[in-house]
Design a protein around this motif. Sequence first.
Motif, PDB file in Angstrom:
ATOM      1  N   ILE A 126      10.176  -3.938  -3.873  1.00 35.63           N
ATOM      2  CA  ILE A 126       9.335  -2.748  -4.094  1.00 35.63           C
ATOM      3  C   ILE A 126       8.883  -2.683  -5.554  1.00 35.63           C
ATOM      4  CG2 ILE A 126       9.348  -0.206  -4.144  1.00 35.63           C
ATOM      5  CD1 ILE A 126      11.268  -0.342  -1.690  1.00 35.63           C
ATOM      6  N   VAL A 127       9.829  -2.880  -6.476  1.00 36.26           N
ATOM      7  CA  VAL A 127       9.497  -2.774  -7.902  1.00 36.26           C
ATOM      8  C   VAL A 127       8.479  -3.859  -8.290  1.00 36.26           C
ATOM      9  CG1 VAL A 127      10.444  -3.092 -10.240  1.00 36.26           C
ATOM     10  CG2 VAL A 127      11.560  -1.530  -8.628  1.00 36.26           C
ATOM     11  N   GLN A 128       8.642  -5.068  -7.732  1.00 33.40           N
ATOM     12  CA  GLN A 128       7.680  -6.136  -8.040  1.00 33.40           C
ATOM     13  C   GLN A 128       6.268  -5.724  -7.645  1.00 33.40           C
ATOM     14  OE1 GLN A 128       9.455  -9.644  -6.348  1.00 33.40           O
ATOM     15  NE2 GLN A 128      10.438 -10.138  -8.293  1.00 33.40           N
ATOM     16  N   LYS A 129       6.133  -5.110  -6.467  1.00 33.40           N
ATOM     17  CA  LYS A 129       4.815  -4.674  -6.001  1.00 33.40           C
ATOM     18  C   LYS A 129       4.313  -3.506  -6.861  1.00 33.40           C
ATOM     19  CE  LYS A 129       1.323  -4.499  -3.116  1.00 33.40           C
ATOM     20  NZ  LYS A 129       0.271  -5.528  -3.199  1.00 33.40           N
ATOM     21  N   LYS A 186       3.611  13.796  -7.124  1.00 37.05           N
ATOM     22  CA  LYS A 186       3.391  13.115  -5.844  1.00 37.05           C
ATOM     23  C   LYS A 186       4.588  12.203  -5.539  1.00 37.05           C
ATOM     24  CE  LYS A 186       0.104  11.601  -2.839  1.00 37.05           C
ATOM     25  NZ  LYS A 186      -0.781  12.428  -2.045  1.00 37.05           N
ATOM     26  N   VAL A 187       5.073  12.248  -4.282  1.00 32.82           N
ATOM     27  CA  VAL A 187       6.269  11.484  -3.890  1.00 32.82           C
ATOM     28  C   VAL A 187       6.000  10.657  -2.632  1.00 32.82           C
ATOM     29  CG1 VAL A 187       8.640  11.713  -3.003  1.00 32.82           C
ATOM     30  CG2 VAL A 187       7.873  13.216  -4.848  1.00 32.82           C
ATOM     31  N   LEU A 188       6.443   9.402  -2.657  1.00 37.25           N
ATOM     32  CA  LEU A 188       6.474   8.570  -1.444  1.00 37.25           C
ATOM     33  C   LEU A 188       7.915   8.173  -1.183  1.00 37.25           C
ATOM     34  CD1 LEU A 188       5.242   6.763   0.827  1.00 37.25           C
ATOM     35  CD2 LEU A 188       5.055   4.932  -0.888  1.00 37.25           C
ATOM     36  N   CYS A 189       8.437   8.522   0.020  1.00 39.70           N
ATOM     37  CA  CYS A 189       9.776   8.107   0.421  1.00 39.70           C
ATOM     38  C   CYS A 189       9.653   7.019   1.482  1.00 39.70           C
ATOM     39  CB  CYS A 189      10.557   9.275   1.026  1.00 39.70           C
ATOM     40  SG  CYS A 189      10.912  10.564  -0.154  1.00 39.70           S
ATOM     41  N   LEU A 190      10.415   5.943   1.306  1.00 41.26           N
ATOM     42  CA  LEU A 190      10.374   4.816   2.236  1.00 41.26           C
ATOM     43  C   LEU A 190      11.707   4.710   2.957  1.00 41.26           C
ATOM     44  CD1 LEU A 190       8.746   2.274  -0.238  1.00 41.26           C
ATOM     45  CD2 LEU A 190       7.618   3.406   1.700  1.00 41.26           C
ATOM     46  N   PHE A 191      11.658   4.661   4.301  1.00 41.24           N
ATOM     47  CA  PHE A 191      12.893   4.628   5.099  1.00 41.24           C
ATOM     48  C   PHE A 191      12.799   3.540   6.162  1.00 41.24           C
ATOM     49  CE2 PHE A 191      15.385   6.016   8.834  1.00 41.24           C
ATOM     50  CZ  PHE A 191      16.645   6.089   8.242  1.00 41.24           C
ATOM     51  N   ARG A 192      13.894   2.786   6.350  1.00 38.68           N
ATOM     52  CA  ARG A 192      13.932   1.716   7.353  1.00 38.68           C
ATOM     53  C   ARG A 192      14.774   2.137   8.555  1.00 38.68           C
ATOM     54  NH1 ARG A 192      15.915  -0.667   3.167  1.00 38.68           N
ATOM     55  NH2 ARG A 192      17.546  -1.773   4.276  1.00 38.68           N
ATOM     56  N   TYR A 195       9.317   2.182   7.769  1.00 38.03           N
ATOM     57  CA  TYR A 195       8.750   0.832   7.647  1.00 38.03           C
ATOM     58  C   TYR A 195       9.794  -0.219   7.973  1.00 38.03           C
ATOM     59  CZ  TYR A 195      11.249  -0.072   3.260  1.00 38.03           C
ATOM     60  OH  TYR A 195      12.235  -0.293   2.332  1.00 38.03           O
ATOM     61  N   LYS A 196       9.292  -1.448   8.171  1.00 39.82           N
ATOM     62  CA  LYS A 196      10.181  -2.611   8.315  1.00 39.82           C
ATOM     63  C   LYS A 196      10.100  -3.385   7.009  1.00 39.82           C
ATOM     64  CE  LYS A 196       9.350  -3.349  13.259  1.00 39.82           C
ATOM     65  NZ  LYS A 196       7.960  -3.293  13.710  1.00 39.82           N
ATOM     66  N   GLU A 197      11.206  -4.045   6.660  1.00 33.13           N
ATOM     67  CA  GLU A 197      11.271  -4.677   5.336  1.00 33.13           C
ATOM     68  C   GLU A 197      10.067  -5.578   5.047  1.00 33.13           C
ATOM     69  OE1 GLU A 197      15.070  -6.438   4.324  1.00 33.13           O
ATOM     70  OE2 GLU A 197      14.120  -7.566   2.710  1.00 33.13           O
ATOM     71  N   ASP A 198       9.640  -6.376   6.024  1.00 36.28           N
ATOM     72  CA  ASP A 198       8.522  -7.302   5.723  1.00 36.28           C
ATOM     73  C   ASP A 198       7.170  -6.603   5.622  1.00 36.28           C
ATOM     74  OD1 ASP A 198       9.894  -7.396   8.181  1.00 36.28           O
ATOM     75  OD2 ASP A 198       8.364  -8.705   9.051  1.00 36.28           O
ATOM     76  N   GLU A 199       7.123  -5.313   5.911  1.00 37.40           N
ATOM     77  CA  GLU A 199       5.850  -4.587   5.785  1.00 37.40           C
ATOM     78  C   GLU A 199       5.721  -3.894   4.431  1.00 37.40           C
ATOM     79  OE1 GLU A 199       5.790  -2.845  10.384  1.00 37.40           O
ATOM     80  OE2 GLU A 199       6.293  -1.544   8.716  1.00 37.40           O
ATOM     81  N   VAL A 200       6.750  -3.988   3.594  1.00 40.91           N
ATOM     82  CA  VAL A 200       6.829  -3.075   2.452  1.00 40.91           C
ATOM     83  C   VAL A 200       5.626  -3.162   1.507  1.00 40.91           C
ATOM     84  CG1 VAL A 200       8.311  -4.495   0.932  1.00 40.91           C
ATOM     85  CG2 VAL A 200       8.433  -2.015   0.828  1.00 40.91           C
ATOM     86  N   GLU A 201       5.160  -4.381   1.234  1.00 48.02           N
ATOM     87  CA  GLU A 201       4.010  -4.521   0.306  1.00 48.02           C
ATOM     88  C   GLU A 201       2.774  -3.846   0.892  1.00 48.02           C
ATOM     89  OE1 GLU A 201       5.970  -7.192   1.044  1.00 48.02           O
ATOM     90  OE2 GLU A 201       6.899  -7.654  -0.910  1.00 48.02           O
ATOM     91  N   ASN A 202       2.554  -4.019   2.213  1.00 48.00           N
ATOM     92  CA  ASN A 202       1.384  -3.406   2.860  1.00 48.00           C
ATOM     93  C   ASN A 202       1.459  -1.886   2.837  1.00 48.00           C
ATOM     94  OD1 ASN A 202       0.336  -5.875   3.431  1.00 48.00           O
ATOM     95  ND2 ASN A 202       1.108  -5.957   5.533  1.00 48.00           N
ATOM     96  N   VAL A 203       2.647  -1.356   3.056  1.00 46.28           N
ATOM     97  CA  VAL A 203       2.837   0.103   3.050  1.00 46.28           C
ATOM     98  C   VAL A 203       2.503   0.661   1.670  1.00 46.28           C
ATOM     99  CG1 VAL A 203       4.632   1.888   3.167  1.00 46.28           C
ATOM    100  CG2 VAL A 203       4.510   0.139   4.941  1.00 46.28           C
ATOM    101  N   LEU A 204       2.957  -0.043   0.633  1.00 49.40           N
ATOM    102  CA  LEU A 204       2.677   0.412  -0.741  1.00 49.40           C
ATOM    103  C   LEU A 204       1.185   0.305  -1.049  1.00 49.40           C
ATOM    104  CD1 LEU A 204       5.771  -1.150  -2.532  1.00 49.40           C
ATOM    105  CD2 LEU A 204       5.287   1.291  -2.280  1.00 49.40           C
ATOM    106  N   GLU A 205       0.573  -0.772  -0.571  1.00 49.23           N
ATOM    107  CA  GLU A 205      -0.852  -0.969  -0.816  1.00 49.23           C
ATOM    108  C   GLU A 205      -1.664   0.167  -0.191  1.00 49.23           C
ATOM    109  OE1 GLU A 205      -1.457  -5.093  -1.056  1.00 49.23           O
ATOM    110  OE2 GLU A 205      -3.521  -4.898  -0.332  1.00 49.23           O
TER     111      GLU A 205
END
Length: 159
Positions: free
Chosen positions: A22-25, A94-100, A125-135
């Motif tokens: 997440i931090v990398q993205k 503004k807040v975004l919370c991510l939950f698997r 989200y699913k772990e492999d979707e994380v970059e797309n969700v952030l985008e």
Amino acid sequence: MKVYFCGSIRGGREDAHVYRRIVQKLQSYGSVLTEHVSCSEISEKGEDAVGGDRAIHDRDVRWLRECDVVVAEVTQPSLGVGYELGRAVTMETKVLCLFRPASGRSLSAMIRGAEDSDRFVVKDYKEDEVENVLEEFFNRLKNQKKARGEPEENLNICI
Ligand SMILES: O=c1[nH]c(=O)n([C@H]2C[C@H](O)[C@@H](COP(=O)(O)O)O2)cc1CO
């Protein structure tokens, strides 16, 4: 843009590899004030800070005041993350919370129930979707900013 990333430390470090991703993205959108949360060197003991827990708390609250947006990975329950989210709501950030959901856990009603599809967004989200969700999230912010006629270089998303 300044991003405050929240993730569990003393609540458990099982998801540290997801925080790293997440931090990398997030670093492609701006500066991540709390990059340390994703570091594999940080154990469940937390940071060994001069000034101890008071210094950690005061620095983090200062960063929360400074940031434009808060992104939190909330799958691993953490008192500190819950506290940070409560403070961010009060600051109207503004807040975004991510939950698997695949974790088998059930997200606290005090997080899931705060969702308002605007200032406080909760995304499963699913772990492999994380970059797309952030985008998707950051593109939406960009469009909201454009619609308000705000300058591109100052992505201040406190609405
Ligand atoms: O050493 C630390 N450094 C630090 O920045 N924090 C902040 C950032 C994290 O988003 C959050 C984690 O809280 P907790 O340790 O209760 O899981 O608190 C928390 C600790 C340890 O509690």
